[in-house]
Write an enzyme that holds these catalytic residues in place. Structure first.
Site, short mmCIF file in Angstrom:
data_model
loop_
_atom_site.label_atom_id
_atom_site.label_comp_id
_atom_site.label_asym_id
_atom_site.label_seq_id
_atom_site.Cartn_x
_atom_site.Cartn_y
_atom_site.Cartn_z
N GLY A 213 0.81 -1.21 0.00
CA GLY A 213 0.00 0.00 0.00
C GLY A 213 0.85 1.26 0.00
O GLY A 213 1.92 1.32 -0.61
N SER A 214 0.39 2.25 0.72
CA SER A 214 1.01 3.58 0.65
C SER A 214 2.38 3.68 1.30
O SER A 214 3.07 4.68 1.12
CB SER A 214 0.08 4.62 1.27
OG SER A 214 -1.10 4.76 0.49
N THR A 215 2.81 2.65 2.04
CA THR A 215 4.19 2.70 2.55
C THR A 215 5.19 2.69 1.39
O THR A 215 6.30 3.21 1.52
CB THR A 215 4.49 1.52 3.50
OG1 THR A 215 4.29 0.29 2.80
CG2 THR A 215 3.58 1.56 4.72
N LYS A 217 5.07 4.43 -1.14
CA LYS A 217 5.22 5.79 -1.65
C LYS A 217 6.58 6.39 -1.26
O LYS A 217 7.07 7.31 -1.92
CB LYS A 217 4.07 6.66 -1.16
CG LYS A 217 2.73 6.29 -1.77
CD LYS A 217 1.57 7.04 -1.15
CE LYS A 217 0.24 6.63 -1.76
NZ LYS A 217 -0.92 7.27 -1.11
#
Length: 481
Positions: A213-215, A217
Site C-alpha cells: 500500500g502507501s508505505t 510511496k
C-alpha cells in the site's frame, strides 16, 4: 564347458559385478545423503543422544534440552517463552525437519559442524560439544511487538539502522515450538497447526510478502528526488486530482477527498497520502527507473539471508502505464515483507545507506569461543544523504500532523508512513494495515515496520494509523528506552 553353462557363468559374474558396483556407489556416493535423510531414524537417534547447543537472546538461552522418559531418543528440545520467540528460533523436532535458526544452524547445534571438532574428537570419532547461536534480538523490543500485536494476525520487524542488527522479529498468531519437539506427541500438534487457517507456522515477518500500500510511496518519493524529477520535497508537483489512469477511464481518488492533493508537494502528498501524486510520479518515472530504485532498497532479491532466507519482495515487470501508476501507490503486483519495509525506513534513517540486516551476532563453540562474527556487516549506498534528509523531514511531518499521529513519542523524533492496502478481488476482503517508521533519541535510532492482516476492528476502522502505528510506537519506545 559347454556353451550354455559358459553363458550362464558370465551372466552370473556380471550380476555380481553389478551388485558390487551398486554397493560401492551407495557406500561412497549416496551414503551421506542417506545419513542426512530426514526419515533416517539413526540420524534422529544421533542428534538427540545428547543435549543440543542453544539459541541465545541478550545473554540468556531461550532453548534447552531435557531428558526423555525412555526410548532411543534420549533428549528433546525445550523452549523458554516459545511463542514469543518462535519466529526467531523456529523448532527442532524429533519428527520433523528443523526450521528458522534451528534449521540454519542444525549442525552447529547438534555438534556435527566440522569447525567444532578438536584433535581428540577426530581421533576418537566422538561427536564434538555443540555450539551456540547468539542473536541480535532485544527482549524488550520483541516483547513490546508481541504484546502490542496481541490477537491480531500480523507481523513486525525492528532494525538498528546503523548496524543492521535485527532487534525484533514477531509473527502472530504464534505457536509453542515445544509442542513439536517430542516424537510421541508431535503428530497431533503438527496436524492441528497445519490445519489452522491462520497459518501460525508461517513466519509473516520474513516470509509472507503482501501489498505494501502507501508505505511504498517512500520508494517512489526517493526515486523522484534521486532522478531529479523534483529538487525538493517542498516543490509543487504537477498532479491533477482526481487522477485518471493513463489509457483508461478509471479515476483514482484519494481516501480523504478534502485533502489538498492537487499539485501537492511530496511532503504534503506523504502527509495526506495522496494517491494522485504518487501514481502520476510512477508514470513520469517509468517502471524501469522505479524498479531500479526498489531493487536498491532490496526488492526482487531472492537471496536475502538474515540468515533465514526471506521471501523476495517484488516490484513487477512488463506493465502498461495504468498498471505502473498503481504500483506508485503500492498496489497492482507490488509485494513486500515487513522486513523489506523496515529496510526502507532504515535506509532513510541511516542517511541513505543500507547496512545488511542480520539477526545473528555470533556463533560460538562449546567453550564460548567465537567461530564467526556477523556484526561487521557490509553496507551499500541506496540514496544520497540529501534525499534521505528530505525524506526524514517529510516522514516527521506525517507523524507530527499527518496520517501517522498515533506513532508520536514524547522526547523522540519519529518519522513514519502509513499504508492501507487493498486485499482480495475488488478489495472484497479486509485491507492490510501498514506502518513503517523510524525513531531517534540520544544518539540511538531504530527502524520499524508493522503489518496487521486481520483484526477485530470494523472495516471502516482499518488503517495504518489506527492498527499498525500503535504497535510501531510500542516497539520504538522499547528500543530507545
Amino acid at each position: 564347458m559347454n556353451k550354455t553353462i559358459r553363458r550362464a557363468s558370465v551372466f552370473a559374474l556380471l550380476l555380481v559385478l553389478a551388485l558390487l558396483v551398486r554397493a560401492t556407489w551407495v557406500q561412497f556416493y549416496e551414503g551421506r545423503a542417506l545419513a542426512d535423510d530426514k526419515d533416517n531414524r539413526r540420524t534422529a537417534i544421533a542428534t538427540y543422544a545428547a543435549p543440543l547447543g542453544n539459541i541465545v537472546v541478550a545473554g540468556k538461552a531461550v532453548t534447552g534440552s531435557a531428558p526423555t522418559s525412555g526410548g532411543d531418543l534420549r533428549y528433546k528440545r525445550t523452549y523458554t517463552d516459545g511463542e514469543l520467540y518462535a519466529a526467531v528460533t523456529g523448532y527442532a523436532s524429533q519428527s520433523y525437519a528443523p526450521t528458522q535458526l534451528e534449521g540454519i544452524y542444525q549442525s552447529l547445534l547438534n555438534g556435527t559442524d566440522t569447525r567444532l571438532k578438536t584433535v581428540t574428537d577426530t581421533v576418537t570419532g566422538k561427536r564434538a560439544d555443540p555450539g551456540d547461536v547468539v542473536t541480535t534480538v532485544e527482549p524488550d523490543v520483541q516483547k513490546a511487538a508481541y504484546e502490542a500485536l496481541g490477537d491480531k494476525k500480523g507481523a513486525a520487524v525492528a532494525i538498528d539502522p546503523a548496524t543492521g542488527r535485527i532487534l525484533a522479529v514477531v509473527s502472530t498468531p504464534s505457536y509453542d515450538p515445544s509442542a513439536l519437539t517430542d516424537a510421541n506427541t508431535a503428530g497431533a500438534a503438527w496436524k492441528k497447526l497445519t490445519a489452522d487457517p491462520d497459518k501460525p507456522l508461517t513466519n509473516r515477518a520474513l516470509r509472507q510478502p503482501l501489498a505494501p500500500g502507501s508505505t511504498f510511496k517512500l520508494v517512489v518519493a526517493a526515486a523522484a528526488l534521486e532522478e531529479g524529477l523534483y529538487s525538493s520535497v517542498d516543490e509543487r508537483t504537477d498532479s491533477e486530482d482526481p487522477y485518471t489512469l493513463p489509457g483508461t477511464r478509471t479515476v483514482l481518488r484519494n481516501e480523504n477527498a478534502s485533502a489538498p492533493c492537487e499539485d501537492a508537494t511530496i511532503r504534503v502528498a506523504l502527509q495526506y497520502s495522496c494517491n494522485n501524486v504518487f501514481a502520476h510520479l510512477a508514470v513520469q518515472l517509468g517502471q524501469d527507473k522505479l524498479r531500479a530504485m526498489a531493487e536498491k532498497f532490496g526488492f526482487n532479491d531472492d537471496s536475502l539471508d538474515v540468515p533465514v532466507r526471506a521471501y523476495p519482495s517484488v516490484y513487477p515487470t512488463g506493465m502498461d502505464a495504468s498498471s505502473t501508476a498503481l504500483t506508485g501507490i503500492g498496489q497492482f503486483d507490488v509485494t513486500a515483507t515487513p522486513l523489506q519495509m523496515a529496510m526502507v525506513s532504515a535506509v532513510i534513517a541511516n542517511d541513505g545507506e543500507l547496512v545488511s540486516p542480520h539477526m545473528v551476532s555470533q556463533v560460538t563453540d562449546g567453550g564460548g569461543d567465537v567461530l564467526k562474527d556477523y556484526d561487521d556487516a557490509s553496507s551499500t549506498r541506496v540514496i544520497s544523504s540529501d534525499t534521505a534528509e528530505q525524506l526524514r523531514s517529510a516522514m516527521e511531518t506525517v507523524v507530527e500532523k499527518g496520517t501517522g499521529t498515533n506513532a508520536r513519542i514524547d522526547g523522540v523524533t519519529v518519522g513514519g508512513k502509513t499504508g492501507t492496502a487493498q486485499n482480495g478481488e475488488n478489495n472484497s476482503k479486509a485491507p492490510y494495515a501498514w506502518f513503517t517508521s523510524y525513531g531517534s533519541a540520544d544518539g540511538k535510532s531504530v527502524a520499524v515496520s508493522v503489518v496487521v492482516e486481520q483484526s477485530d476492528a470494523a472495516r471502516s476502522e482499518v488503517s495504518g494509523n489506527g492498527l499498525a502505528a500503535p504497535v510501531a510506537r510500542a516497539m520504538m519506545k522499547a528500543a530507545l528506552n
